[in-house]
Design an enzyme around this catalytic site. Structure first.
Site, PDB file in Angstrom:
ATOM      1  N   CYS A   1      46.474  46.687  46.343  1.00 23.90           N
ATOM      2  CA  CYS A   1      47.253  46.550  45.297  1.00 23.90           C
ATOM      3  C   CYS A   1      47.872  47.685  45.233  1.00 23.90           C
ATOM      4  O   CYS A   1      48.372  48.530  44.196  1.00 23.90           O
ATOM      5  CB  CYS A   1      46.556  46.325  43.986  1.00 23.90           C
ATOM      6  SG  CYS A   1      45.165  47.777  43.539  1.00 23.90           S
TER       7      CYS A   1
ATOM      8  N   GLY B   1      36.392  39.635  41.001  1.00 21.21           N
ATOM      9  CA  GLY B   1      37.414  38.676  40.625  1.00 21.21           C
ATOM     10  C   GLY B   1      37.798  37.644  41.776  1.00 21.21           C
ATOM     11  O   GLY B   1      37.676  36.361  41.437  1.00 21.21           O
TER      12      GLY B   1
ATOM     13  N   CYS C   1      34.949  43.968  50.026  1.00 16.64           N
ATOM     14  CA  CYS C   1      35.203  45.212  48.938  1.00 16.64           C
ATOM     15  C   CYS C   1      35.310  44.209  47.788  1.00 16.64           C
ATOM     16  O   CYS C   1      36.398  44.127  47.226  1.00 16.64           O
ATOM     17  CB  CYS C   1      36.226  45.851  48.940  1.00 16.64           C
ATOM     18  SG  CYS C   1      36.129  47.008  50.731  1.00 16.64           S
TER      19      CYS C   1
END
Ligand SMILES: C[S@@+](CC[C@H](N)C(=O)[O-])C[C@H]1O[C@@H](n2cnc3c(N)ncnc32)[C@H](O)[C@@H]1O
Length: 443
Positions: free
Chosen positions: A375, A259, A254
């Protein structure tokens, strides 16, 4: 003539109204609000501030309004939040805050609400203390978060919930990642020092540098030239925890906006293959753009990472599953999450995470490692998913404890009562992140 400053207020109000009324994410809403270039930075500051402190300000507004909050149009709710935010939290002179917000009401077409907005903001100036005391009587008002979230944190993190909520309301640092292979963290810090920009190295994330005063990265020569990226220090722990090695085949399941893909490639230049998948084509393009800026390349694919037609009928040495989640660990960077998330979404998210984890496990080589990451600060998406997975999967072993030895300097962590590693907001200066390092037993 347009009142001075009304344009920036109007753009902020349009953006906040689009979050409240249409469920848009704030960044997209700000883009759609199309502020004039000169107004953009202030409009963004106002909109972010109104979202960050909006749950408190809403409890103020309900005391001022003649009719219930839910009966107000989103644009009127937004006018009140943006106006009250300026009066309570911004440096704007009060008379300018009131007159520019009232003028913005006309610009956004809320002519019928002009008198009411004006009256509410003026009354707030007169009765501020009593109104704030009233707002602070509720948990949502006191902490400026939705009630359900405060209650959930109290249950899940009885020793940490206040710190988490406080950290969520604070301005986040701008954390950069030195682009290994092009520049070391020390040299990057020296480059900033020469330009008069103070930085601070994060002890447990070896490429991470916090900027003392956040700035617009697009104005930094080091960013433009691909010598650094923007990435929270917690997110920079994925690459060391995954511990890929040269020659390995790695799947970033994903991946957008890329990043962690970039960090993986920077940390292990000689990877055999890096497949970066995202289900969203537009976001997948951002992986390509970000990698190009850094002078890196991956095999970027668009599709469902659980689909063998997308990831191929091969086995991977390393899989990173940075799962779609509630984002409750990154509220300080995305305060709109306070408004957009609903507790009823959590079971669906957990089911999706569980399905992705199970599907990807089948594509992991025996002896290989899968890093599950979110997160989120909520157990339903973290320990609960991994606990269930470990119970169902005979050849899976949790190796997070030994893997985290690769992160020297990591502050003592909160008691998890479950597998994995949790970084909480307000605890190590990072966003909230959860990692579980799972290895497939070779039989
Ligand atoms: C947390 S973000 C990933 C952040 C990224 N790893 C980084 O470090 O920049 C989750 C991403 O998962 C993507 N996604 C959601 N479901 C997916 C699926 N079934 N297959 C592939 N990507 C998916 C979303 O589009 C989103 O870009």
């Amino acid at each position: 003539m347009i009142e001075l400053g009304a344009g920036s207020r109007a753009a902020a109000v349009r953006a906040v109204a689009a979050v409240l009324g249409d469920g848009l994410m704030l960044e997209a809403a700000l883009e759609a609000a199309a502020a004039a270039p000169a107004d953009r930075a202030f409009a963004q500051a106002l909109a972010f501030g109104a979202m960050r402190f909006g749950h408190r300000l809403r409890r103020v507004a309900v005391q001022l309004l003649p009719r219930p909050w839910d009966d107000q149009k989103p644009v009127v709710q937004a006018l009140l939040l943006v106006g009250l935010y300026q009066l309570e939290y911004a440096d704007t002179p009060p008379h300018a805050a009131v007159s520019a917000t009232v003028a913005a009401a006309r610009l956004v077409g809320a002519v019928g609400a002009v008198g009411m907005v004006n009256a509410c903001l003026r009354r707030y100036q007169r009765e501020r203390e009593a109104l704030l005391a009233g707002a602070d009587e509720t948990q949502a008002g006191r902490w400026s978060h939705p009630d359900w979230f405060v209650e959930q944190l109290m249950r899940e993190w009885p020793d940490y919930w206040e710190r988490i909520l406080e950290a969520n309301n604070a301005h986040p640092p701008l954390t950069l990642r030195a682009r290994r292979g092009r520049i070391s963290r020390d040299s990057l810090a020296a480059e900033f020092a020469e330009a008069g920009i103070a930085t601070h190295a994060v002890s447990f994330a070896s490429d991470a540098l916090d900027l003392a005063v956040p700035t617009d990265v697009r104005a930094l020569a080091a960013f433009v030239a691909g010598r650094c990226s923007v990435q929270d220090a917690a997110a920079q722990l994925a690459a060391p925890l995954l511990a890929a090695a040269p020659g390995m085949r790695v799947l970033d399941a994903c991946a957008a906006p890329g990043g962690k893909t970039g960090h993986l490639l920077e940390t292990v230049p000689g990877l055999g293959q890096l497949v970066a998948v995202d289900i969203d084509a537009q976001r997948a393009q951002r992986i390509r753009d970000n990698l190009a800026r850094l002078g890196l390349a991956a095999d970027v694919r668009v599709g469902d990472a659980a689909d063998p037609r997308v990831i191929g009928d091969v086995l991977y040495d390393r899989i990173l599953l940075d799962a779609p989640c509630s984002g409750t660990g990154v509220i300080r960077r995305h305060p709109d999450i306070k408004w957009l998330r609903r507790p009823r979404e959590l079971p669906g998210l957990a089911a999706r995470q569980h399905d992705l984890l199970n599907a990807l496990w089948r594509r992991l080589k025996p002896g290989g490692r899968l890093l599950y990451a979110t997160c989120s600060v909520l157990r339903a998406e973290n320990t609960a998913v991994v606990k269930q997975f470990l119970a169902d999967t005979g050849d899976a072993v949790d190796v997070t404890e030994s893997a985290s030895l690769a992160l020297p300097g990591l502050p003592p962590r909160p008691e998890l009562r479950g597998p994995g590693l949790m970084l909480l907001p307000g605890y190590a200066g990072t966003d909230g992140f959860y990692y579980a390092c799972l290895e497939r037993r070779s039989t």
